[in-house]
Design a protein around this motif. Structure first.
Motif, PDB file in Angstrom:
ATOM      1  N   ARG A  38       0.832  -1.207   0.000  1.00 40.63           N
ATOM      2  CA  ARG A  38       0.000   0.000   0.000  1.00 40.63           C
ATOM      3  C   ARG A  38       0.869   1.261   0.000  1.00 40.63           C
ATOM      4  NH1 ARG A  38      -3.637  -2.946   3.874  1.00 40.63           N
ATOM      5  NH2 ARG A  38      -5.490  -3.510   2.654  1.00 40.63           N
ATOM      6  N   SER A  88      -6.006  -7.968  -0.691  1.00 43.40           N
ATOM      7  CA  SER A  88      -6.664  -6.703  -1.034  1.00 43.40           C
ATOM      8  C   SER A  88      -5.645  -5.630  -1.391  1.00 43.40           C
ATOM      9  CB  SER A  88      -7.528  -6.219   0.136  1.00 43.40           C
ATOM     10  OG  SER A  88      -8.611  -7.090   0.361  1.00 43.40           O
ATOM     11  N   TYR A  91      -4.446  -6.289  -4.943  1.00 43.83           N
ATOM     12  CA  TYR A  91      -5.497  -6.020  -5.934  1.00 43.83           C
ATOM     13  C   TYR A  91      -5.794  -4.526  -6.032  1.00 43.83           C
ATOM     14  CZ  TYR A  91      -9.934  -6.533  -8.442  1.00 43.83           C
ATOM     15  OH  TYR A  91     -10.938  -6.450  -9.369  1.00 43.83           O
ATOM     16  N   ASP A  92      -5.881  -3.851  -4.881  1.00 38.21           N
ATOM     17  CA  ASP A  92      -6.273  -2.447  -4.841  1.00 38.21           C
ATOM     18  C   ASP A  92      -5.097  -1.483  -4.936  1.00 38.21           C
ATOM     19  OD1 ASP A  92      -9.004  -3.034  -4.550  1.00 38.21           O
ATOM     20  OD2 ASP A  92      -8.800  -3.248  -2.379  1.00 38.21           O
ATOM     21  N   CYS A  93      -3.886  -2.010  -5.060  1.00 40.05           N
ATOM     22  CA  CYS A  93      -2.716  -1.133  -5.176  1.00 40.05           C
ATOM     23  C   CYS A  93      -2.963  -0.106  -6.280  1.00 40.05           C
ATOM     24  CB  CYS A  93      -1.463  -1.948  -5.480  1.00 40.05           C
ATOM     25  SG  CYS A  93       0.064  -0.976  -5.502  1.00 40.05           S
ATOM     26  N   ASN A 115      -4.025 -12.136  -7.470  1.00 41.74           N
ATOM     27  CA  ASN A 115      -4.497 -10.749  -7.470  1.00 41.74           C
ATOM     28  C   ASN A 115      -3.495  -9.775  -8.083  1.00 41.74           C
ATOM     29  OD1 ASN A 115      -7.018 -11.176  -6.467  1.00 41.74           O
ATOM     30  ND2 ASN A 115      -6.688 -10.217  -4.483  1.00 41.74           N
ATOM     31  N   LYS A 205      -5.185   1.192 -13.942  1.00 43.71           N
ATOM     32  CA  LYS A 205      -5.360   0.192 -12.886  1.00 43.71           C
ATOM     33  C   LYS A 205      -6.769   0.272 -12.298  1.00 43.71           C
ATOM     34  CE  LYS A 205      -4.458  -2.913  -9.734  1.00 43.71           C
ATOM     35  NZ  LYS A 205      -3.267  -3.049  -8.889  1.00 43.71           N
ATOM     36  N   GLN A 206      -7.225   1.461 -12.012  1.00 48.88           N
ATOM     37  CA  GLN A 206      -8.558   1.646 -11.456  1.00 48.88           C
ATOM     38  C   GLN A 206      -9.631   1.194 -12.440  1.00 48.88           C
ATOM     39  OE1 GLN A 206      -9.191   5.615 -10.023  1.00 48.88           O
ATOM     40  NE2 GLN A 206     -11.157   5.148  -9.086  1.00 48.88           N
ATOM     41  N   ASN A 209      -9.739  -2.715 -12.694  1.00 51.90           N
ATOM     42  CA  ASN A 209     -10.407  -3.284 -11.515  1.00 51.90           C
ATOM     43  C   ASN A 209     -11.916  -3.066 -11.589  1.00 51.90           C
ATOM     44  OD1 ASN A 209      -7.946  -4.087 -10.538  1.00 51.90           O
ATOM     45  ND2 ASN A 209      -8.053  -2.909  -8.637  1.00 51.90           N
ATOM     46  N   ASP A 215     -15.884 -10.208  -7.828  1.00 43.61           N
ATOM     47  CA  ASP A 215     -15.600  -9.445  -6.620  1.00 43.61           C
ATOM     48  C   ASP A 215     -14.678 -10.296  -5.747  1.00 43.61           C
ATOM     49  OD1 ASP A 215     -15.509  -8.189  -4.167  1.00 43.61           O
ATOM     50  OD2 ASP A 215     -17.652  -7.737  -4.098  1.00 43.61           O
ATOM     51  N   HIS A 217     -12.824  -9.609  -3.234  1.00 44.01           N
ATOM     52  CA  HIS A 217     -12.876  -9.384  -1.789  1.00 44.01           C
ATOM     53  C   HIS A 217     -13.987 -10.230  -1.151  1.00 44.01           C
ATOM     54  CE1 HIS A 217     -10.135  -6.135  -2.562  1.00 44.01           C
ATOM     55  NE2 HIS A 217     -11.020  -5.454  -3.253  1.00 44.01           N
TER      56      HIS A 217
END
Length: 255
Positions: A38, A88, A91-93, A115, A205-206, A209, A215, A217
């Motif tokens: 993160r 998470s 994946y959310d980086c 991920n 990236k956003q 995703n 999903d 998560h």
């Protein structure tokens, strides 16, 4: 030893896993890796993150011995929360994550790889989920991102592994290279991303995703519920104790 971050070139952050000898993660290690990924993604100077590992293999999953040493279920709860945090975080980086895999990639390692945005693997890399042999469930969500559905089920039920070359044929591993070249090739791929405009890469990236059909998560947390059920029933402890006994017997045979 532990989790460390270094620069891999302009716009590249390299996060290294180092829990010798096999990178079986202590509970805190999962949270430390999540924090490192993160933080690397938040750094405006970074346009890509590389996750790599020292030692014999990329990841041996959760440190089962740590869970068995501590009475009650708190260690298991902490480990499961830690795994969810790492998966998470990857994946959310905010920027793409390139993972470089050597040797064995098991258990939680599949969650990291599944991920990731791009996977580069050494030609000796193998991937699998031994969860059913350890009295647990989880990361089928992420294995399903690497192989077709029916193969995922076969690998999960049998706890079998699959090699990097076969994953390359499915398109989930981008490149397979000799182990000695793994870090260099991972940095080469990362460098191609880092050369792009960071504003576009972060938006990309956003966007990717946002159009993902799964999903990850929710589905992973759903799987974890069955792990808790197996532990509450006592089945998981019996299986882990048997696993520890088998390991002790193997060591005794080797003298």
């Amino acid at each position: 030893m532990g989790i460390s971050t270094a620069a891999g070139g302009p716009g590249i952050a390299v996060v290294t896993i180092d829990y010798p000898p096999v990178n079986a993660f202590p509970t805190q290690g999962w949270f430390d890796l999540a924090d490192a990924v993160r933080a690397a993604g938040r750094d405006a100077d970074n346009r890509v993150v590389v996750i790599r590992a020292a030692n014999r293999g990329f990841c041996a999953g959760v440190d089962i011995k740590e869970i068995q040493r501590n009475p009650g279920h708190q260690s298991l709860i902490d480990a499961n929360h830690g795994c969810a945090e790492v998966f998470s975080a990857v994946y959310d980086c905010a920027v793409p994550v390139v993972t470089a895999v050597q040797g064995f990639c098991l258990g939680g390692g599949i969650g990291i790889v599944g991920n990731s945005d791009i996977v580069v693997a050494a030609d000796d890399a193998t991937f699998g989920l031994p969860e059913v042999d350890r009295g647990a469930l989880g990361a089928a969500t992420h294995l399903a991102r690497l192989v077709p559905q029916h193969l995922m089920r076969a690998l999960f039920y049998t706890a079998a592994t699959i090699g990097a070359a076969e994953l390359h044929r499915y398109g989930s591993v981008f490149r397979v290279v000799p182990r000695a070249e793994l870090d260099a090739v991972a940095l080469e791929v990362a460098g191609q991303i880092a050369a792009k405009d960071g504003r576009v890469i972060r938006a990309a990236k956003q966007a990717l995703n946002g159009i993902d059909p799964q999903d990850v998560h929710r589905s992973y947390r759903y799987e974890q519920g069955f792990t808790f059920e197996l532990n509450l029933s006592g089945a998981a402890d019996e299986i882990r104790d048997r696993f520890d006994g088998d390991l002790a017997a193997q060591r005794a045979e080797k003298g």
